[in-house]
Design an enzyme around this catalytic site. Structure first.
Site, mmCIF file in Angstrom:
data_model
loop_
_atom_site.group_PDB
_atom_site.id
_atom_site.type_symbol
_atom_site.label_atom_id
_atom_site.label_comp_id
_atom_site.label_asym_id
_atom_site.label_seq_id
_atom_site.Cartn_x
_atom_site.Cartn_y
_atom_site.Cartn_z
ATOM 1 N N SER A 145 0.874 -1.190 0.000
ATOM 2 C CA SER A 145 0.000 0.000 0.000
ATOM 3 C C SER A 145 0.899 1.224 0.000
ATOM 4 O O SER A 145 2.068 1.135 0.413
ATOM 5 C CB SER A 145 -0.843 -0.008 1.278
ATOM 6 O OG SER A 145 -1.380 1.263 1.527
ATOM 7 N N TYR A 158 -1.710 -1.346 10.376
ATOM 8 C CA TYR A 158 -1.737 -1.513 8.913
ATOM 9 C C TYR A 158 -0.478 -0.983 8.198
ATOM 10 O O TYR A 158 0.160 -1.730 7.450
ATOM 11 C CB TYR A 158 -3.013 -0.859 8.366
ATOM 12 C CG TYR A 158 -3.175 -1.017 6.873
ATOM 13 C CD1 TYR A 158 -3.549 -2.233 6.308
ATOM 14 C CD2 TYR A 158 -2.953 0.063 6.017
ATOM 15 C CE1 TYR A 158 -3.696 -2.371 4.934
ATOM 16 C CE2 TYR A 158 -3.106 -0.076 4.641
ATOM 17 C CZ TYR A 158 -3.477 -1.290 4.111
ATOM 18 O OH TYR A 158 -3.608 -1.422 2.750
#
Ligand SMILES: NC(=O)c1ccc[n+]([C@@H]2O[C@H](COP(=O)([O-])OP(=O)(O)OC[C@H]3O[C@@H](n4cnc5c(N)ncnc54)[C@H](OP(=O)(O)O)[C@@H]3O)[C@@H](O)[C@H]2O)c1
Length: 275
Positions: A145, A158
């Site tokens: 990401s 995350y």
């Protein structure tokens, strides 16, 4: 590296019943690849597999399991290896994130995030590497990401888990550079994967919308660039610019900026004004 052709070879894709994984499955089917798709149970993977097989004339195997459990990862790997098919690619797409205060995040969500984003991706890579090395050419495509490139508040574990995916992929790619296994890592920005996601990104207004790409666009960029030999793939010009800028802004300035933007996801306007 020349553009590689994997038609008629099998590609494994995790998290294939939803969002980006579903789009990646379609994009690889378009390349003529046979697929081995994995998702959580009860997500309609059998129907989706049948639809892709009919539409693109490729062979598709599917398996439903929860990647949080180590024994399920082994069971899936053994099942795949027992199929005695040529595995030419592994796409580690399954992963989850979200926004919340760390202290208010349940232990089970933190655990699931680490187990799927980090442990499952790493173990699947280890289980399938010998089969991938047995091919003349093969690949591993790990989905990270843009959150991998800077620490972030309000994102629980995350960003740290995606920083792991980046570091692991680039390191392993270097280790395998003299083999036929190409390792790539893709760093998508925000995508239209769910209503929740759209609502969350919508809170960033112009900034969030500028980074927005569809899952089909991200799948198309990811697959084409990986096949062309790219190792680190950042879909979208806007995302590339943001990452470049963040690289040069010192942490003491960057972190308050990131705090200001991301706090919109967890605090209401009145709460933000009272901070
Ligand atoms: N959405 C974004 O804006 C965004 C941005 C950057 C990076 N990413 C990354 O892109 C990847 C795909 O994200 P997405 O937004 O498309 O996914 P999503 O719609 O949020 O769904 C999560 C994906 O992970 C799979 N998954 C979650 N828990 C699992 C478990 N315990 N066992 C097996 N599979 C599990 C799901 O599989 P099922 O198919 O079974 O549901 C699903 O494909 C993830 O790695 C994510 O971190 C997403």
């Amino acid at each position: 590296m020349k553009y590689k052709n994997y038609s008629n070879k099998y590609i494994i894709i995790t998290g294939a019943s939803l969002g980006l994984g579903k789009a990646l499955a379609k994009r690889f089917a378009l390349e003529g690849c046979n697929l081995i798709l994995l998702s959580l149970p009860g997500e309609g993977l059998a129907n989706y597999s049948r639809m892709l097989a009919n539409e693109y004339g490729v062979k598709i195997l599917h398996f439903e399991t929860d990647l949080c459990k180590g024994e399920n990862i082994k069971e899936f790997a053994d099942w795949v290896l027992n199929q005695k098919v040529q595995i030419a690619g592994l796409v580690n797409n399954a992963g989850l994130g979200g926004s919340a205060l760390f202290e208010q995040t349940s232990i089970s969500l933190i655990d699931t995030m680490l187990l799927v984003n980090v442990r499952a991706l790493t173990l699947l890579t280890r289980y399938f590497l010998p089969a991938l090395k047995a091919q003349e050419h093969s690949f591993i495509l790990n989905v990270s990401s843009i959150a991998a490139f800077k620490p972030m508040p309000f994102k629980m574990v995350y960003p740290a888990s995606k920083a792991f995916v980046y570091s692991f992929s680039v390191g392993l790619g270097e280790e395998l550079k003299d083999t036929g296994v190409h390792v790539a890592v893709m760093h998508p920005g925000p995508m239209n994967t769910s209503e929740d996601n759209e609502a969350r990104i919508g809170k960033h207004g112009f900034m969030g919308k500028g980074a927005w790409l569809t899952v089909d666009d991200v799948a198309d960029i990811g697959v084409s660039k990986m096949l062309a030999g790219d190792k680190v793939i950042i879909p979208g010009v806007y995302n590339k610019v943001i990452i470049r800028l963040l690289k040069f802004i010192p942490r003491i300035f960057a972190m308050p900026m990131i705090y200001k933007v991301l706090s919109k996801e967890v605090f209401s306007e009145s709460e933000r004004q009272s901070i």
